[in-house]
Scaffold this motif. Sequence first.
Motif, PDB file in Angstrom:
ATOM      1  N   PRO A 120       0.844  -1.216   0.000  1.00 19.88           N
ATOM      2  CA  PRO A 120       0.000   0.000   0.000  1.00 19.88           C
ATOM      3  C   PRO A 120       0.867   1.250   0.000  1.00 19.88           C
ATOM      4  O   PRO A 120       1.955   1.260   0.585  1.00 19.88           O
ATOM      5  N   ARG A 121       0.387   2.287  -0.672  1.00 15.25           N
ATOM      6  CA  ARG A 121       1.156   3.530  -0.710  1.00 15.25           C
ATOM      7  C   ARG A 121       1.156   4.200   0.660  1.00 15.25           C
ATOM      8  O   ARG A 121       0.273   3.975   1.483  1.00 15.25           O
ATOM      9  N   PHE A 122       2.140   5.056   0.869  1.00 13.22           N
ATOM     10  CA  PHE A 122       2.232   5.810   2.114  1.00 13.22           C
ATOM     11  C   PHE A 122       1.275   6.990   2.062  1.00 13.22           C
ATOM     12  O   PHE A 122       1.120   7.650   1.024  1.00 13.22           O
ATOM     13  N   GLY A 123       0.636   7.281   3.200  1.00 12.14           N
ATOM     14  CA  GLY A 123      -0.160   8.489   3.310  1.00 12.14           C
ATOM     15  C   GLY A 123       0.756   9.690   3.468  1.00 12.14           C
ATOM     16  O   GLY A 123       1.904   9.566   3.910  1.00 12.14           O
ATOM     17  N   ILE A 124       0.247  10.857   3.126  1.00 12.58           N
ATOM     18  CA  ILE A 124       1.101  12.050   3.130  1.00 12.58           C
ATOM     19  C   ILE A 124       1.622  12.374   4.535  1.00 12.58           C
ATOM     20  O   ILE A 124       2.715  12.902   4.695  1.00 12.58           O
ATOM     21  N   PHE A 125       0.834  12.014   5.571  1.00 11.36           N
ATOM     22  CA  PHE A 125       1.266  12.301   6.951  1.00 11.36           C
ATOM     23  C   PHE A 125       1.615  11.030   7.721  1.00 11.36           C
ATOM     24  O   PHE A 125       1.749  11.069   8.947  1.00 11.36           O
ATOM     25  N   GLU A 126       1.787   9.917   7.026  1.00  9.90           N
ATOM     26  CA  GLU A 126       2.057   8.655   7.722  1.00  9.90           C
ATOM     27  C   GLU A 126       3.384   8.684   8.473  1.00  9.90           C
ATOM     28  O   GLU A 126       3.519   8.112   9.559  1.00  9.90           O
ATOM     29  N   ILE A 127       4.376   9.368   7.895  1.00  8.63           N
ATOM     30  CA  ILE A 127       5.689   9.410   8.558  1.00  8.63           C
ATOM     31  C   ILE A 127       5.813  10.600   9.509  1.00  8.63           C
ATOM     32  O   ILE A 127       6.843  10.755  10.164  1.00  8.63           O
ATOM     33  N   THR A 128       4.765  11.423   9.606  1.00 10.71           N
ATOM     34  CA  THR A 128       4.861  12.651  10.395  1.00 10.71           C
ATOM     35  C   THR A 128       5.174  12.408  11.877  1.00 10.71           C
ATOM     36  O   THR A 128       6.020  13.121  12.443  1.00 10.71           O
ATOM     37  N   PRO A 129       4.531  11.440  12.554  1.00 11.69           N
ATOM     38  CA  PRO A 129       4.880  11.234  13.971  1.00 11.69           C
ATOM     39  C   PRO A 129       6.370  10.943  14.185  1.00 11.69           C
ATOM     40  O   PRO A 129       6.988  11.482  15.108  1.00 11.69           O
ATOM     41  N   ILE A 130       6.944  10.112  13.322  1.00  9.89           N
ATOM     42  CA  ILE A 130       8.375   9.820  13.437  1.00  9.89           C
ATOM     43  C   ILE A 130       9.187  11.049  13.013  1.00  9.89           C
ATOM     44  O   ILE A 130      10.202  11.397  13.632  1.00  9.89           O
ATOM     45  N   GLY A 131       8.729  11.732  11.948  1.00  7.31           N
ATOM     46  CA  GLY A 131       9.425  12.935  11.486  1.00  7.31           C
ATOM     47  C   GLY A 131       9.461  14.017  12.544  1.00  7.31           C
ATOM     48  O   GLY A 131      10.453  14.768  12.639  1.00  7.31           O
ATOM     49  N   LEU A 132       8.405  14.131  13.322  1.00 10.33           N
ATOM     50  CA  LEU A 132       8.394  15.127  14.404  1.00 10.33           C
ATOM     51  C   LEU A 132       9.465  14.832  15.439  1.00 10.33           C
ATOM     52  O   LEU A 132      10.113  15.742  15.961  1.00 10.33           O
ATOM     53  N   VAL A 133       9.660  13.557  15.739  1.00 12.96           N
ATOM     54  CA  VAL A 133      10.731  13.168  16.669  1.00 12.96           C
ATOM     55  C   VAL A 133      12.089  13.532  16.075  1.00 12.96           C
ATOM     56  O   VAL A 133      12.966  14.084  16.754  1.00 12.96           O
ATOM     57  N   THR A 134      12.259  13.236  14.780  1.00 16.42           N
ATOM     58  CA  THR A 134      13.515  13.570  14.103  1.00 16.42           C
ATOM     59  C   THR A 134      13.771  15.080  14.140  1.00 16.42           C
ATOM     60  O   THR A 134      14.864  15.535  14.485  1.00 16.42           O
TER      61      THR A 134
END
Length: 594
Positions: A180-194
């Motif tokens: 399945p494709r990634f949602g536009i905000f799917e990585i956001t929780p991890i990205g916020l930590v980064t």
Amino acid sequence: MIEAVRAAIEAHQAVLSLLILAAMFVGFLMERLPATVIAILGACTYLALGILDAEAAYSVFSNSAPIVIGAMFVLSGALLRTGVIQRIADAIMARAEKQPRLAIVEVLLGALAASAFLNNTPVVVVLLPIMMKLAEVTGISAKKLLMPLSIAAVLGGTLTLIGTSTNLVVDGIVRDAGMPRFGIFEITPIGLVTAASGMIGLALMWWLLPNDRPIPGAAGTHDAHQYLTELVLGDDDALVGMTVEAFRDLPRSGRVVGIRRGGTVVHGAELDHWTLAPGDRLVVRIDGQTLMTWREQNRFLLGIGGGTPSSNDMVVETMIAPTHPSIGQRLADIPFLQKIRARIIGLDRPLHEAGPDLANVRIRPADRLLVTGGPREVEALRDNPGLIGADLAKTRAFRRRKAWIAILCMAGVVGLAALDVMPIGVAAIIAIGVILVTRCIDSDEAWGTIDGDVLILIFAMLAVGLALEKSGAVAMMVGWVEPLLADAPRWVLVFGIYFAALFLSELLSNNAVAALMTPVTLALAAELGVDPRPLVIALMIGASACFATPIGYQTNTIVYAAGDYRFVDFVKIGVPLNIITGVSTCLAIVIFLT
């Protein structure tokens, strides 16, 4: 003989594929040829040896990632063309005049937020002169501000799927593999930590940033294409009777440097309180787009020269040749101004502020001129041996009335993709159609915003990745690694993939690393029977969040030149920052996704 060679290649194609890949890595590191050329040569070698057949090679063009990346370039270009980015920059500078140190924090956070949705290269290019100005106002070395600007922009790219082309490349390969494709905000929780760990780490290491001043005249220390021009106030202009401070049409990046009234010229501190009168000639330094906007509005008589400006006049950009007979003379005395009906509306001198006014500039080789005139005048300029490259100016006027359309289109792409109404590629293509039809940006400009090198590199590396997969090279590499990781805890996998991607991205193109490592990551996950999604997210962020070299990311390269940094400056800040963000990101993935 030929059949025997083909049989040998087929029997050993996995090993051959790895040897070709190793040769490509050497080429990338030596930098004798551009990365795009090396990637194409690698793909062509696989094709020539028959490791990759024609049908498989053509299939890479069905990958949606390059299309989406190109579309985002165009949408970012529309925001620039309609003046949205400049308005934001002006607002930042207005804040900086009151609280400059707070403005520095706001610029960094703004770069972080903007880079989540826009290509971070133009974000850094637009904000770079603002940071230079803030350095001047606050007395802080520009070297303490420009590297953090690049770091903030890179961190912002990890917040969303569209934040960086690397994320889109990985998503495209994942979808081709049937996931399945990634949602536009799917990585956001991890990205916020980064992003949070990166910004905190940057604050803690602020004292490690170099404190010396960039060498005057270093690349990037001068605002690109700041034109010196003059404008004459009409009898009924709204500015008549007001002070220079009331000149609201002047962006924060520009300034009035003098006023000529008859034989009197006013400079310096007297300007702020000088009351303007009809016929006053204002000497201004301004960016090319604002200058072209003034010309289009026909509010002021711009520049110097003969003839009355006409709506049919064209604008030509040309450069003074070293052999020009008038080198060292006043610009007003340049011969073609006396011979043809043309007006010089702007002069840009790289790495130097020409002056004191447009008429009295002593011309030098490589001075860039903006000249208006009719078809005959343009032809005369092109035939002038003292001028180089006389051609229609690429600088265009802002289309501010279209700004709301460009903003809505960008917001629509993000909103439709986030709500899963339609794929991001489809939404982006529709948005491009809207901005072209409504003329937010002209078609030639729209295609000009697309970085062809990036797209060709992605297509070539997709072909290389496909060749590695079809030849069995990916399976061979997984076979080497799988026994070592079979009994390893999942966190070892996450850390291993993240830091492998990070290390390679410090040396090679982020997109190339993503295209190469994604198939290996997916195959390794399948072999070990683990969920590939957390590993793919680790790869996405690891391939982007690299700070230890000026070649690790394009924005690093930009500020490296602009701030006159040394290579070791990036190493001192980047290595600990890589460790801080890497460990934080991997722990977040392990805790929340595995």
